[in-house]
Design a protein around this motif. Sequence first.
Motif: not given
Length: 1018
Positions: A406-415
């Motif tokens: 979940l943390e990785r997907w949120r960071a990817e969505l920001d990028g």
Amino acid sequence: MKLHRLELTGFGPFRDTQIVDFDAFETDGIFLIAGRTGAGKSSVLDGVCFGLYGGVPRYEGSERRLRSDHCDPADPTRVVVEFTAGDTRWRVTRSPEYDRPKQRGTGMTTEPHRAQLEEWIDGEWIGRAARPVDVARDLDEILGLSQQQFLQVILLAQNRFAEFLLAKNDDRQRLLRRLFGTRTYEGYQSALDERRRAAEAHVTSAGEGVQMLLAEAEAMLATDGLEGADGEASDPDGARAEIGEGAPLESRIAAVGRGVDRAAYRAESLRRESDAAEEAHRSADRAHTDLVALRDAQGERARARAALAAREAECSAIDADRAVLAAAREAEELRPVLEAEAAAEVALATAHRAEDEALTQWRVTAEADDADHPRNPAVDELAAIIDAATAAAAVADAARGVERDLERWRAELDGISARVRAGEVAQADLEAQAAALPLELAALDHDLAVARDAAGGRDAARQRVADLESRRMAAQEVVREEVLLRDAEAAYLARTTAHDSARTAVTALLQRRLAGYAGELANALTPGEPCGVCGSIEHPSPARHDGEPVTDDEMHAAESARDAAAAAEQEAARLATAARERVAAARERAGGESEEALTATLTAARSIAADADAAAVRREELVERRAQLAAKVTDVAAERDQVRLRLSAERERAASVRAEIGAAEQTVDRARGGYATVAACQEAAETRRGAAEALRRAREETARARAAREQATAHTATALEPTRFADPLDAAGALRDRATRGQLETRITDHDVALRTERDRVREWELKLAGVDDEPVDVEAAAVAAAAARDAWSAAVEAAARAAQRAAHLGELATRAGDAQRKIGDLAAEAAAVTRLAHTVAGRAPNTHRMTLESFVLAAELEEIVAAANLRLDEMSAGRYRLQHSDALAARGAASGLGLQILDAHTGRPRPASSLSGGETFLASLALALGLAEVVTARAGGVRLDTLFIDEGFGSLDDETLDLAMRTLDGLRQGGRTVGLISHVAAMKEQIPAQLLVEATAQGPSVIRQDVAVPAPG
């Protein structure tokens, strides 16, 4: 040897190649070398000498002077001589050392001396040597004459042989020495003188050696008091009378011999005294050694007694150590059970502490947890707590992976969102550029067309500038060359004036000389002597010469100055002509315009060329910019398409990531429970489980430690029952470690061994010294006696050795003196014979003629020369004069044996050669030269000379004497010999049809004219 052909190029006064064909004069036999003074007649003979020997006497040490001054720097210098020696024809080619231009670059380089020797075989020249040193070695064998001999027999110079005729003995000896190589005899003389001095030195040295040997021996005898008889010293005055320096050597040698006998007797007496002193020293030394040994034994006995007493005083302490060691050994057997009980007690205490710490940690963990847990749980409660915590940690661990995703997907969505925004900005920018670039490209095409039109005339402008610069440089050169032209014309005028003055000076000297001939003849008249012109012995009215007579040196100097001035004038004319040609050429290159006009035109042309260069640079810049702009249009279109594709893909990926984030958030919320994160929930469950497990393990370890301690206590009580120890503490106090026990054992053992040893030593010394008092014996008196005996022995040995050495040295001196005295007589006789021979060879007494060995040999050679010369002189003087060798003793101690006189048939008496007139001197000198040539030729191995040259001297002869001389010379050509004469006498020019003319041209260099055809080489 016969000369055939001579070729001169760039040599002496000859710049161009000149050829002399000597074979062309073979039919005539005699030919005349004619020409004006300074034209180069003697240079013909110089060329022959240089070709054969590589040097010319009058240019000795200055080989560069052989090169013609008329040569240009690149002109060659070469001499070629063809000749026959024996039955073989040879050709030698030489070039002297000179400076020439470098083949590459600028400047000058030195052309070395070169030589080549060739042999004519079967119609062609075959090389035999190609280095100067090899050519010189081969020619030395082929010619058979040295350069000095060659010059004496080929070139017969009247002045030089007049000097030989009139020379003193010493001067004549120096010349004959060079011709006949008699310096070896001078070496014999020097060697004999050296041998004489060495023989005399040997006699003197031998006598001095005997005196020195006797003086040394007599001094030794006087010092030792052995001069008198029977071994006793006599009075000093009597001794000096017997063996003093004034006494005969035989008496002194006999006296020294008697002294040697007395010295030997004294040496033998002292040797016997030395032997007795040695025996006394041995006895005293043995007595002293025995006393020292007894005193040492007394000391050892006392030390043994003291050591035994010390060991016996240590016995009580050693007994206490034995008791401690026995208790330690018994306690050591109980060490395992004692150590086991102590270890069990320590383990139990450690278990209690660990249980307390685990309980404390559990209470801290329970208070931190929100659930209600017991403060001191029982064993079954701990098991339930551990199982519940394990299940909760497993559930949290499974949900924690989803939480990390979940943390990785949120960071990817920001990028992705950031890239979408940046892509939208870049897309807008590229759209704007794609709309603006076509307008910018059109403007650049317009500027490029303008720049191309402006740069079209650049090449023509540059060529125009180059042409104008070349013409301006030519105009500047015109100015410089005009200055040089004025200087050259001024120098030409000055050289012309100087040449006219030099010619005027020569003319004036000739006029003075012609006017003063009568006065010169009158000055040569001697009262009572016949006139050289009319033969009368009376001179009533001799002519007078008002001014100073003109000498040959003055004429030669004036003619040389005139020739030099002519050469300088020609050189100045050449320089002036060259300067005028350079000015004309420069004016032609300048196009007839001045430097100022060309400078102004050049400035304008340079401005035009600069504008064209700037336009060309601008054109190149615009071409490069247009290419870059066109490439940018293409790049912008391609990049805009790529941005569009990337933006669409990023938007699709953002939608997919948002869906995955929603599903993961639901899973994490269920697994987190009441904690902020799944990880916090998992960490709390694992901490609770860990604290419960630690408390359970600590309680189990305490129970095991308590049971072990009880078992160890029972084992210790059982082990103590049969021992001396009341309880475990008593046994532990008796324990000693291994090192301490070892030290106790070592100390006890060492004491027992030392005690036994000391008792044995005391017993041994008591037995050895039974009956000897304890008071130490006295050894000082014995030591003093031994030292005195040793000193006496050393003194006796030294005295005996010194006496023996001096006796041996005296004997050697006496023997050497006797041998040397016997040799003096033989050396004196030999020295006398050598001295007499050396004085005789050196021209000293008893040599009454004062003739050296070399003079004696040269006198024999001179007699042969005189005999050969008289054959010619008798004919040329109509039988009146003959040369006569004289070995009369010279005055004032001068060297003798090489005198020359003239025997006059009219008077029948000899007279000095200096009394001859000028013409008579020439005839006598010529005859002497021809005789010398024949003798030198014979000494050189019978070399035949088919070509001869005679230089000048005929002008001093009257017509009748000249005719006699010519008939004598005519006889030389018989047998195929060719004779060349150098003369200015007009009568000889009329009598000798075959002539070689040397003429100086108007341009300066000389040429050789010969009336016969010159054949090709070979």
